[in-house]
Design an enzyme around this catalytic site. Sequence first.
Site, PDB file in Angstrom:
ATOM      1  N   ALA A  25       0.871  -1.175   0.000  1.00  8.72           N
ATOM      2  CA  ALA A  25       0.000   0.000   0.000  1.00  8.72           C
ATOM      3  C   ALA A  25       0.909   1.227   0.000  1.00  8.72           C
ATOM      4  CB  ALA A  25      -0.902  -0.002   1.225  1.00  8.72           C
ATOM      5  N   SER A  54       6.448  -5.826  -7.537  1.00 10.20           N
ATOM      6  CA  SER A  54       5.957  -7.010  -8.237  1.00 10.20           C
ATOM      7  C   SER A  54       4.474  -6.886  -8.574  1.00 10.20           C
ATOM      8  CB  SER A  54       6.211  -8.258  -7.404  1.00 10.20           C
ATOM      9  OG  SER A  54       7.597  -8.440  -7.189  1.00 10.20           O
ATOM     10  N   LEU A 239      17.289   4.382 -18.993  1.00  8.10           N
ATOM     11  CA  LEU A 239      18.025   5.639 -18.840  1.00  8.10           C
ATOM     12  C   LEU A 239      17.126   6.777 -18.370  1.00  8.10           C
ATOM     13  CD1 LEU A 239      20.039   5.443 -22.197  1.00  8.10           C
ATOM     14  CD2 LEU A 239      20.822   4.734 -19.920  1.00  8.10           C
ATOM     15  N   ASP A 267       4.024  12.286 -12.386  1.00 11.48           N
ATOM     16  CA  ASP A 267       4.460  11.406 -11.297  1.00 11.48           C
ATOM     17  C   ASP A 267       5.140  10.185 -11.924  1.00 11.48           C
ATOM     18  OD1 ASP A 267       4.865   9.890  -9.023  1.00 11.48           O
ATOM     19  OD2 ASP A 267       2.740   9.531  -8.619  1.00 11.48           O
ATOM     20  N   ASP A 273       8.276   0.004 -13.114  1.00  7.35           N
ATOM     21  CA  ASP A 273       7.548  -1.259 -12.984  1.00  7.35           C
ATOM     22  C   ASP A 273       6.623  -1.489 -14.176  1.00  7.35           C
ATOM     23  OD1 ASP A 273       8.760  -1.719 -10.528  1.00  7.35           O
ATOM     24  OD2 ASP A 273       7.171  -0.691  -9.428  1.00  7.35           O
TER      25      ASP A 273
END
Length: 327
Positions: A25, A54, A239, A267, A273
């Site tokens: 969270a 993950s 990069l 943001d 990810d």
Amino acid sequence: MNTTQTLDLLDRIHGSVSVVGSMNADYTVTTERLPGPGETVTGGPLQVLPGGKSGNQAAAAAKLGATVRMFGAVGSDANADFLLGSLADAGVNINGIRKVLGPSGTTVITVDSTGENTIVYSPGSNANVSVEYVESQRELLTASSVLGLCLESPLETVTACARMCHEAGVKVLVNDSPFLPQLPAELIANADILLVNEHELAQLLHIDEPEDDDWDGFDWAYAQGRLHDFGFRQAIVTLGGDGSVVLDEDAQESIVRIPPVRVAAVDTTGCGDSFMGTVLAALASGMTLREAAWLASYVSAYAATGYGAQASYGTSVQIRDMFALKR
């Protein structure tokens, strides 16, 4: 590849992915600028958003259309249902996730007006992703085409997952993040592809970064040789706002620079990810590492235009629509 060719890759997403690791969270607050040591700054309203490296990677891959199974652990707090619900909404299969007593994983994130962030990670239930647990999930884990791993889980578990899936013929992609300067030899031997940023690459291989931060003029052939000696034939080096580099000894063109996709970022939390999740989905769908990196550039750029990690990820339709308008 041009924009049209890259976006057309979205139609080819169909493969199966397993992701083992963390769900958190994210307690997120925005500020005009990040505080210095010992300094207090005023921020906006606190938001609680779904995250964890993950979990983010799994959500990103699933939203693009891959068949994704998530393996990990949540706690006995309210955040557990929140995290599971978010993954399920993204299309991730959550049936194999373990529930344990205690708090779920959490992060505290501060985001400034340029989209830069600082993150503090508290593992919570993620520390309970044990070797025994992943062994109990062997059949489901090894049923996928590609396995995604990062290092927010116990290192012995990450290594066991890599070995288990590599022996079963599953392609293993390891994201050395949170960064460890030394990886277990067994993990390297059982991983097919490494994903790192430019600073992590330099630290991992003990090579100097360019003094002027000119990665265009960097000797990527030398880095590729060092990476081969380290134990990887294939890697993607991100990069930041300057794109990425694909190092692939198995490709006709072994060094490929992928240009950045420019957007008005608000943001950058979770953008890396989303990049990894896209690579997982693309590889599972039979794409080359180069194609995967091209597509990931667009997907992660889309994520930078929204707040949070999973909350900012787009579907194939949303991503295509956004960049089609920019052509």
